[in-house]
Scaffold this motif. Sequence first.
Motif, mmCIF file in Angstrom:
data_model
loop_
_atom_site.group_PDB
_atom_site.id
_atom_site.type_symbol
_atom_site.label_atom_id
_atom_site.label_comp_id
_atom_site.label_asym_id
_atom_site.label_seq_id
_atom_site.Cartn_x
_atom_site.Cartn_y
_atom_site.Cartn_z
ATOM 1 N N VAL A 178 -3.056 -13.761 16.363
ATOM 2 C CA VAL A 178 -3.533 -12.728 17.279
ATOM 3 C C VAL A 178 -4.725 -12.035 16.634
ATOM 4 O O VAL A 178 -4.703 -11.706 15.444
ATOM 5 C CB VAL A 178 -2.414 -11.707 17.575
ATOM 6 N N ASP A 179 -5.772 -11.808 17.392
ATOM 7 C CA ASP A 179 -6.951 -11.096 16.883
ATOM 8 C C ASP A 179 -6.579 -9.629 16.683
ATOM 9 O O ASP A 179 -6.335 -8.887 17.643
ATOM 10 C CB ASP A 179 -8.094 -11.224 17.884
ATOM 11 N N MET A 180 -6.548 -9.184 15.421
ATOM 12 C CA MET A 180 -6.162 -7.803 15.111
ATOM 13 C C MET A 180 -7.361 -6.859 15.005
ATOM 14 O O MET A 180 -7.189 -5.672 14.752
ATOM 15 C CB MET A 180 -5.361 -7.781 13.809
ATOM 16 N N THR A 181 -8.572 -7.384 15.241
ATOM 17 C CA THR A 181 -9.770 -6.554 15.140
ATOM 18 C C THR A 181 -9.710 -5.306 16.019
ATOM 19 O O THR A 181 -10.139 -4.221 15.588
ATOM 20 C CB THR A 181 -11.023 -7.375 15.494
ATOM 21 N N PRO A 182 -9.176 -5.393 17.233
ATOM 22 C CA PRO A 182 -9.143 -4.198 18.085
ATOM 23 C C PRO A 182 -8.094 -3.168 17.676
ATOM 24 O O PRO A 182 -7.988 -2.120 18.335
ATOM 25 C CB PRO A 182 -8.815 -4.761 19.481
ATOM 26 N N PHE A 183 -7.326 -3.447 16.614
ATOM 27 C CA PHE A 183 -6.191 -2.591 16.277
ATOM 28 C C PHE A 183 -6.276 -2.076 14.831
ATOM 29 O O PHE A 183 -5.406 -2.350 14.005
ATOM 30 C CB PHE A 183 -4.886 -3.348 16.508
ATOM 31 N N PRO A 184 -7.311 -1.296 14.512
ATOM 32 C CA PRO A 184 -7.467 -0.835 13.125
ATOM 33 C C PRO A 184 -6.352 0.107 12.666
ATOM 34 O O PRO A 184 -5.980 0.087 11.488
ATOM 35 C CB PRO A 184 -8.822 -0.122 13.143
ATOM 36 N N LYS A 185 -5.836 0.938 13.546
ATOM 37 C CA LYS A 185 -4.758 1.847 13.152
ATOM 38 C C LYS A 185 -3.482 1.070 12.834
ATOM 39 O O LYS A 185 -2.803 1.345 11.839
ATOM 40 C CB LYS A 185 -4.499 2.879 14.247
ATOM 41 N N ILE A 186 -3.158 0.120 13.685
ATOM 42 C CA ILE A 186 -1.977 -0.721 13.437
ATOM 43 C C ILE A 186 -2.140 -1.479 12.136
ATOM 44 O O ILE A 186 -1.200 -1.565 11.326
ATOM 45 C CB ILE A 186 -1.742 -1.681 14.619
ATOM 46 N N SER A 187 -3.315 -2.021 11.900
ATOM 47 C CA SER A 187 -3.560 -2.783 10.671
ATOM 48 C C SER A 187 -3.446 -1.893 9.440
ATOM 49 O O SER A 187 -2.902 -2.309 8.407
ATOM 50 C CB SER A 187 -4.947 -3.440 10.725
ATOM 51 N N ALA A 188 -3.940 -0.663 9.539
ATOM 52 C CA ALA A 188 -3.855 0.263 8.404
ATOM 53 C C ALA A 188 -2.404 0.637 8.118
ATOM 54 O O ALA A 188 -1.984 0.724 6.953
ATOM 55 C CB ALA A 188 -4.676 1.510 8.689
ATOM 56 N N ILE A 189 -1.616 0.839 9.165
ATOM 57 C CA ILE A 189 -0.197 1.159 8.980
ATOM 58 C C ILE A 189 0.526 -0.014 8.320
ATOM 59 O O ILE A 189 1.347 0.176 7.409
ATOM 60 C CB ILE A 189 0.454 1.504 10.333
ATOM 61 N N ASN A 190 0.212 -1.212 8.769
ATOM 62 C CA ASN A 190 0.830 -2.397 8.170
ATOM 63 C C ASN A 190 0.510 -2.478 6.677
ATOM 64 O O ASN A 190 1.399 -2.725 5.845
ATOM 65 C CB ASN A 190 0.331 -3.647 8.891
ATOM 66 N N GLU A 191 -0.734 -2.241 6.340
ATOM 67 C CA GLU A 191 -1.152 -2.288 4.933
ATOM 68 C C GLU A 191 -0.426 -1.216 4.114
ATOM 69 O O GLU A 191 0.052 -1.483 3.000
ATOM 70 C CB GLU A 191 -2.665 -2.106 4.838
ATOM 71 N N ASN A 192 -0.331 -0.009 4.649
ATOM 72 C CA ASN A 192 0.346 1.074 3.940
ATOM 73 C C ASN A 192 1.817 0.779 3.719
ATOM 74 O O ASN A 192 2.364 1.011 2.632
ATOM 75 C CB ASN A 192 0.198 2.387 4.720
ATOM 76 N N CYS A 193 2.469 0.292 4.760
ATOM 77 C CA CYS A 193 3.906 0.029 4.660
ATOM 78 C C CYS A 193 4.209 -1.075 3.657
ATOM 79 O O CYS A 193 5.174 -0.980 2.887
ATOM 80 C CB CYS A 193 4.478 -0.329 6.033
ATOM 81 N N LEU A 194 3.402 -2.117 3.649
ATOM 82 C CA LEU A 194 3.673 -3.240 2.762
ATOM 83 C C LEU A 194 3.442 -2.902 1.293
ATOM 84 O O LEU A 194 3.829 -3.672 0.413
ATOM 85 C CB LEU A 194 2.851 -4.457 3.182
ATOM 86 N N LYS A 195 2.829 -1.744 1.025
ATOM 87 C CA LYS A 195 2.709 -1.276 -0.351
ATOM 88 C C LYS A 195 4.021 -0.659 -0.850
ATOM 89 O O LYS A 195 4.195 -0.443 -2.046
ATOM 90 C CB LYS A 195 1.591 -0.234 -0.463
ATOM 91 N N ILE A 196 4.933 -0.370 0.092
ATOM 92 C CA ILE A 196 6.223 0.238 -0.236
ATOM 93 C C ILE A 196 7.216 -0.874 -0.560
ATOM 94 O O ILE A 196 7.352 -1.842 0.197
ATOM 95 C CB ILE A 196 6.729 1.099 0.931
ATOM 96 N N GLU A 197 7.908 -0.754 -1.686
ATOM 97 C CA GLU A 197 8.788 -1.826 -2.150
ATOM 98 C C GLU A 197 9.823 -2.230 -1.107
ATOM 99 O O GLU A 197 10.108 -3.419 -0.934
ATOM 100 C CB GLU A 197 9.497 -1.403 -3.433
ATOM 101 N N ALA A 198 10.381 -1.267 -0.396
ATOM 102 C CA ALA A 198 11.422 -1.580 0.592
ATOM 103 C C ALA A 198 10.904 -2.487 1.690
ATOM 104 O O ALA A 198 11.633 -3.363 2.190
ATOM 105 C CB ALA A 198 11.972 -0.286 1.198
ATOM 106 N N PHE A 199 9.655 -2.311 2.076
ATOM 107 C CA PHE A 199 9.040 -3.170 3.088
ATOM 108 C C PHE A 199 8.712 -4.540 2.498
ATOM 109 O O PHE A 199 8.952 -5.579 3.127
ATOM 110 C CB PHE A 199 7.775 -2.519 3.649
#
Length: 211
Positions: A178-199
Amino acid sequence: MKLYDYWRSSASYRLRIALNLKNIPYEHICVHLVKGGGQQHSADYKAKNPQGFVPALELEDGTILTQSMAILEYLDETHPTPALLPSDALGRAEVRSLAQVIASDIHPVNNLRILKYLAGELGVADEQKMTWYRHWITKGFEALEARLGNTGFCYGDSPTLADICLIPQVYNAHRFNVDMTPFPKISAINENCLKIEAFDKAVPENQPDAE
């Protein structure tokens, strides 16, 4: 607790995140959705969950809980720290609404049994099936992106029920190009969450049954 799950199941992925966030120990039991026609259809598993879905969570007393959203709320009520829902009623309603955009509107029309029905009984070609998949993720993400702020998470400054639902869906979006270019906020949240060990520990490829 015993978690009956499958490594690529989005609903199972949600529960792994929550269990990890709350530091709840559990035994992982694989219910393979593909091998042997799908272990979820076996009589043994259907005795635990008559729907034949994953996940299912077996409690210490043998009680079986099903449906990931109900289980997530159960875990939050019985293990309240860290909280998956805000302390105020309006905040809880907002987080539940964001979570349901994914859990009720995107995920159900794109899960494995729907895709198999499209390809099998309806004879939909693979490319048409993928067009279907991407369409519903994109429509859901368009609505979600419009509602998100810039706090780095779906709501507030820490993960909630909404993030727990979002991250598995973003995983699927990447998996199916899926082209995620139109979804910068979603992409940023994904990046932040995956930095958390539980995720990170809950990522499908990090599971013992990953193939």
